[in-house]
Design a protein around this motif. Sequence first.
Motif, PDB file in Angstrom:
ATOM      1  N   ILE A  24     -13.735-124.739 -12.173  1.00 11.62           N
ATOM      2  CA  ILE A  24     -13.422-125.451 -10.937  1.00 11.62           C
ATOM      3  C   ILE A  24     -14.234-124.943  -9.756  1.00 11.62           C
ATOM      4  O   ILE A  24     -14.515-125.694  -8.816  1.00 11.62           O
ATOM      5  N   GLU A  25     -14.660-123.672  -9.776  1.00 13.85           N
ATOM      6  CA  GLU A  25     -15.445-123.152  -8.658  1.00 13.85           C
ATOM      7  C   GLU A  25     -16.752-123.916  -8.481  1.00 13.85           C
ATOM      8  O   GLU A  25     -17.228-124.098  -7.359  1.00 13.85           O
ATOM      9  N   TRP A  26     -17.334-124.354  -9.578  1.00 12.88           N
ATOM     10  CA  TRP A  26     -18.597-125.080  -9.499  1.00 12.88           C
ATOM     11  C   TRP A  26     -18.411-126.413  -8.807  1.00 12.88           C
ATOM     12  O   TRP A  26     -19.221-126.821  -7.975  1.00 12.88           O
ATOM     13  N   ILE A  85      -6.900-128.494   1.466  1.00  9.50           N
ATOM     14  CA  ILE A  85      -7.836-128.776   0.379  1.00  9.50           C
ATOM     15  C   ILE A  85      -7.314-128.145  -0.908  1.00  9.50           C
ATOM     16  O   ILE A  85      -6.944-126.963  -0.926  1.00  9.50           O
ATOM     17  N   ILE A  86      -7.304-128.934  -1.977  1.00 10.05           N
ATOM     18  CA  ILE A  86      -6.878-128.438  -3.284  1.00 10.05           C
ATOM     19  C   ILE A  86      -7.918-128.815  -4.323  1.00 10.05           C
ATOM     20  O   ILE A  86      -8.303-129.983  -4.447  1.00 10.05           O
ATOM     21  N   PHE A  87      -8.359-127.838  -5.098  1.00  7.14           N
ATOM     22  CA  PHE A  87      -9.230-128.078  -6.251  1.00  7.14           C
ATOM     23  C   PHE A  87      -8.535-127.527  -7.504  1.00  7.14           C
ATOM     24  O   PHE A  87      -8.594-126.334  -7.775  1.00  7.14           O
ATOM     25  N   PRO A  88      -7.851-128.366  -8.279  1.00  4.99           N
ATOM     26  CA  PRO A  88      -7.225-127.889  -9.510  1.00  4.99           C
ATOM     27  C   PRO A  88      -8.216-127.956 -10.673  1.00  4.99           C
ATOM     28  O   PRO A  88      -9.086-128.829 -10.719  1.00  4.99           O
ATOM     29  N   GLU A  89      -8.090-127.047 -11.593  1.00  4.32           N
ATOM     30  CA  GLU A  89      -8.967-127.021 -12.765  1.00  4.32           C
ATOM     31  C   GLU A  89      -8.386-127.879 -13.877  1.00  4.32           C
ATOM     32  O   GLU A  89      -7.179-127.930 -14.078  1.00  4.32           O
ATOM     33  N   HIS A  90      -9.263-128.551 -14.581  1.00 10.28           N
ATOM     34  CA  HIS A  90      -8.879-129.406 -15.706  1.00 10.28           C
ATOM     35  C   HIS A  90      -8.457-128.543 -16.896  1.00 10.28           C
ATOM     36  O   HIS A  90      -9.107-127.545 -17.211  1.00 10.28           O
ATOM     37  N   ARG A  91      -7.370-128.910 -17.525  1.00  7.08           N
ATOM     38  CA  ARG A  91      -6.913-128.167 -18.708  1.00  7.08           C
ATOM     39  C   ARG A  91      -8.017-128.062 -19.757  1.00  7.08           C
ATOM     40  O   ARG A  91      -8.830-128.958 -19.926  1.00  7.08           O
ATOM     41  N   TYR A  92      -8.040-126.926 -20.451  1.00 10.20           N
ATOM     42  CA  TYR A  92      -9.001-126.604 -21.507  1.00 10.20           C
ATOM     43  C   TYR A  92     -10.403-126.299 -20.976  1.00 10.20           C
ATOM     44  O   TYR A  92     -11.340-126.188 -21.749  1.00 10.20           O
ATOM     45  N   TYR A  93     -10.550-126.145 -19.669  1.00 14.62           N
ATOM     46  CA  TYR A  93     -11.839-125.763 -19.094  1.00 14.62           C
ATOM     47  C   TYR A  93     -11.639-124.568 -18.163  1.00 14.62           C
ATOM     48  O   TYR A  93     -10.555-124.359 -17.612  1.00 14.62           O
ATOM     49  N   GLY A  94     -12.730-123.804 -17.985  1.00 12.74           N
ATOM     50  CA  GLY A  94     -12.638-122.633 -17.120  1.00 12.74           C
ATOM     51  C   GLY A  94     -11.592-121.659 -17.613  1.00 12.74           C
ATOM     52  O   GLY A  94     -11.542-121.305 -18.792  1.00 12.74           O
ATOM     53  N   GLU A  95     -10.711-121.229 -16.710  1.00 14.05           N
ATOM     54  CA  GLU A  95      -9.640-120.298 -17.066  1.00 14.05           C
ATOM     55  C   GLU A  95      -8.345-121.008 -17.462  1.00 14.05           C
ATOM     56  O   GLU A  95      -7.384-120.341 -17.872  1.00 14.05           O
ATOM     57  N   SER A  96      -8.311-122.306 -17.349  1.00 14.06           N
ATOM     58  CA  SER A  96      -7.057-123.043 -17.584  1.00 14.06           C
ATOM     59  C   SER A  96      -6.905-123.380 -19.062  1.00 14.06           C
ATOM     60  O   SER A  96      -6.932-124.540 -19.476  1.00 14.06           O
ATOM     61  N   MET A  97      -6.742-122.331 -19.857  1.00 12.66           N
ATOM     62  CA  MET A  97      -6.732-122.457 -21.310  1.00 12.66           C
ATOM     63  C   MET A  97      -5.327-122.357 -21.893  1.00 12.66           C
ATOM     64  O   MET A  97      -4.656-121.336 -21.736  1.00 12.66           O
TER      65      MET A  97
END
Length: 503
Positions: free
Chosen positions: A101-103, A122-134
């Motif tokens: 998500i940082e990218w 501002i909110i940037f949530p990470e998509h499941r199964y990517y980055g650290e959201s495993m």
Amino acid sequence: MATPPFPLVLSFLILLSLSSSANSYPPRSSKHAPRFLGKFSHLHQPTDQKYETRYFEQRLDHFSFADLPSFRQKYLINTQHWLGPSRLGPILFYCGNEGNIEWFAANTGFVWEIAPRFGAMIIFPEHRYYGESMPYGSREIAYKNASTLSYLTAEQALADYAVFITELKRNLSAQACPVVLFGGSYGGMLAAWMRLKYPHIAIGALASSAPVLQFEDIVPPETYYDIVSNDFRRESISCFNTIKESWDIIASKGEENDGLNQLTKAFHFCRKLDSSEDLSDWLDSAYSYLAMADYPYPADFLMPLPGNPIKELCRRIDSCPDGTSTLQRVYEGVNVYYNYTGTVDCFNLDDDPHGMIGWDWQACTEMVMPFASSKNTSMFPEFEYNYADDEERCLKDYNVKPRPTWISTEFGGHDFKNVLKKFGSNIIFSNGLLDPWSGGSVLEDVSETIVALVTEKGAHHLDLRAATDEDPDWLVDQRESEVKLIKKWLQEYYDNKRATFTA
């Protein structure tokens, strides 16, 4: 959704299986579709944006009551300019794509720049199964097989966002604060789909470079590669023809006794090529990404690139001395993408070491995008789309069969304009016609509230990038149009709230 191309120099390069169209080397009926940009999300992450990194406990399966383990979803939050719940400060919510998500936060400067104007969080949530959201605690377990990967879907990701927004607003006593969605590429698809599926969660969405129609037979399968080809043709016919001629030469050379060694040396690879297709895949990726990142000014979104990089590539190809071989011309040109800084001594072709790229799974299940290359209009080798090839590959890799009609069943696509005119509102589809993904997006206004902002010289979600002094006037105007529309959505929301309160 999505799929087209996505190095470091290439340490996670997702190779496309492209074959030559020479008569003696008949083309395959299909190939892996190009990827989006998520593969670059482990690169180029420096950012001066200020945010806190937090985690939210998510259900693994939102659509059953099975006792499954939860997982931690990473998100970035900035409340520096937020007006707060008492003043109904809006929330700008970026729908995270297929990567760290940082990218995406670092490359979506538009959201950061407009937040002060709206007094927004501002909110940037990470998509499941990517980055650290495993899920399951680690990538190795999450990507182990079809059983553990089965919860990697767009539907589950959208449900993550809906649950997260609801809980965040409840915890902040901000239930009445309006949410505006943003997204580029696959994230743009998610933003548009979320506005349609969860209209009570968000009041509008800016979907940039979102190919929501790149499914089934909604758009011709040749569209993507035709646009890439046209981007090169518009710069130089001779450059276009050189690239078009190179595929047969590469395939023929690869069949010679010492051909692979010669190709390896000619293109300066660090180790010997296993096949000529590896070289073709490498070139295919470069041309496709250059079309996506054909920005009017220098940028390092994917790789360090000059402004108008396709023009520069064609200049290098065309300016080679008379008698220069086609392969040498192609090598000189492709260095614009892979080695513009001149710091790379040799190139690597290493694929993902785990062999389980998340997007590959998505493309093997519900993100089934047909692609083809036509003989007459494309500079790429001719090939047809064949679903049976996709099915065979996905059964081999994951033991699953793709569901090619599911996305249009779940989110729509057929008769898109008439359907959205009746049931949708407050969506901006922004596209630049240099972007090959624009061919699968919405390029005409659907209604007064579902608007298409199209720029002739724009590339892949250029409007979401941070403003620069080099921005052309048309880009400045495009962003201002987006701000005006978002302002209108918010004003209508506030007016309705005020009317309800005073009634």
